[in-house]
Design an enzyme around this catalytic site. Sequence first.
Site, PDB file in Angstrom:
ATOM      1  N   GLU A  35      56.196   6.029 -17.744  1.00 25.32           N
ATOM      2  CA  GLU A  35      56.181   7.279 -16.970  1.00 25.32           C
ATOM      3  C   GLU A  35      56.231   8.452 -17.938  1.00 25.32           C
ATOM      4  O   GLU A  35      56.497   8.253 -19.129  1.00 25.32           O
ATOM      5  CB  GLU A  35      57.421   7.326 -16.057  1.00 25.32           C
ATOM      6  CG  GLU A  35      57.445   6.209 -15.040  1.00 25.32           C
ATOM      7  CD  GLU A  35      58.667   6.266 -14.122  1.00 25.32           C
ATOM      8  OE1 GLU A  35      59.490   7.195 -14.283  1.00 25.32           O
ATOM      9  OE2 GLU A  35      58.772   5.400 -13.271  1.00 25.32           O
TER      10      GLU A  35
ATOM     11  N   GLU B 271      52.914  -1.374 -25.670  1.00 28.24           N
ATOM     12  CA  GLU B 271      53.832  -2.520 -25.484  1.00 28.24           C
ATOM     13  C   GLU B 271      55.075  -2.377 -26.370  1.00 28.24           C
ATOM     14  O   GLU B 271      55.615  -3.363 -26.876  1.00 28.24           O
ATOM     15  CB  GLU B 271      53.114  -3.846 -25.747  1.00 28.24           C
ATOM     16  CG  GLU B 271      52.005  -4.045 -24.748  1.00 28.24           C
ATOM     17  CD  GLU B 271      51.787  -5.461 -24.321  1.00 28.24           C
ATOM     18  OE1 GLU B 271      52.710  -6.284 -24.455  1.00 28.24           O
ATOM     19  OE2 GLU B 271      50.691  -5.733 -23.834  1.00 28.24           O
TER      20      GLU B 271
END
Length: 407
Positions: A142, A385
């Site tokens: 986010e 990641e």
Amino acid sequence: MSIEFELTPKMRKVRDMSRMFAETYLRPYALEAEELCGPHPAFIDACKQFGLGSGGMGAASSISGSKEAPAAGAAKETSSNRTMIVAIEELAWGDPAGVLNMPGPGLGGPPVQFTGTPEQRERFLSIFTPDSFKFGAYALTEPDAGSDAKAIQMTCRKDGDHWVLNGNKFYITNGKKAEWTVVFATLDPTLGRAGQRAFVVEKDTPGFTVPKLEKKMGLRASETAWQSFEDCRVPASNLLGGEAHYEAKAKGGFKTAMKTFDATRPLVAAMAVGIARAAYEIARDWVRERYSLSQHTARYRRVQDKLEWMRTEIETARYLCWKAAWLLDLGRENAKESSMSKAYAGKMVDRVTSAAIEVMGPEGVLRERMVEKLYRDQKVYDIFEGTGQIQRLVISRRLFKDAPRSS
Ligand SMILES: Cc1cc2nc3c(=O)[nH]c(=O)nc-3n(C[C@H](O)[C@H](O)[C@H](O)COP(=O)(O)OP(=O)(O)OC[C@H]3O[C@@H](n4cnc5c(N)ncnc54)[C@H](O)[C@@H]3O)c2cc1C
């Protein structure tokens, strides 16, 4: 404990077929795909022709004709994760963005496999048939949460037989074209890890929109989307694992997000190995063309030293990936090794692609030489990641956790 560096006949077959696919359908179209900002039509046709639509290991096994098709992280067969590592290195050698454009559930697959109920696994994974060209996605990041995954602000609220989602997700790979996305939200941001829930949001769900596609330095043929959820009503049956999962497991949503990374970080690291190997081979072949082998000038010796160092770097990263995948194949804890492979490979690929440009001098920055593109593509491997810093935090926390206290 046995140590085995020899690939099994099945792994060799998958590697060779992945290499053929990369040489024929990825590398030749990589520059054009970058300009198209998406997969090249010839690559899409090849995926359908080879029946790669089931994605992940399914794709690699379809290339080789093998029947083995477990998802990332599955411990069904003792070499499945290592086989996938070997295949992905080859495919990334061809074009790293092409790997992200291989059809299938992508990063969304492991959470559905790990946490989904049998009904959810069937419903969401069966759409990826061999001849389809469909995608899944995974949305955790986010505007103010990514590295700090417990800080997500996107909310979920139960309303009858639906959940209502509100918030934004940034930088989502295949986030526009995906048939569905595994989305992480929280009952209440102040609850931290315990409040998190994972949902499968299908692309035509009212309230779900994709306001923007990002333009990037590298991996330009791979879609990176901003996803927005405004009073987005998701059927209760799309709560991954069902209510029972979160009642039985404290922090079940957060653990689903993290377990995904344990399985997929070695794959991302293996992609970095493939990119580095591609840059190294281009530089090595360039040196072969330019320098006569009988030359013993100081300049030639320095170039030889550089190539030797590049190759050793690549090999070191590769074995870290293999070890992390081997632990996964045995169904053993691999968070530390998974992060080690990602942390090392993410930096290694930067050093090696930069060295390839250095060896080739001005020709290294020419577009048609490909190293320039690989240098741009690799930059994100120390970011997505989990950044390098976050991997090092995971490793150092485990070092203290695993070490017995001396009395
Ligand atoms: C091309 C691309 C594709 C992506 N695909 C996906 C996807 O499919 N799904 C998804 O959910 N996300 C995706 N991401 C997002 C990516 O995983 C995150 O951007 C990344 O994990 C970094 O998190 P952040 O955005 O919070 O950055 P930040 O945490 O804000 O990073 C900024 C800097 O701060 C450092 N930092 C942060 N915390 C610490 C700390 N505690 N200690 C030391 N240093 C710290 C970071 O290492 C970094 O250097 C993608 C990103 C990109 C660029």
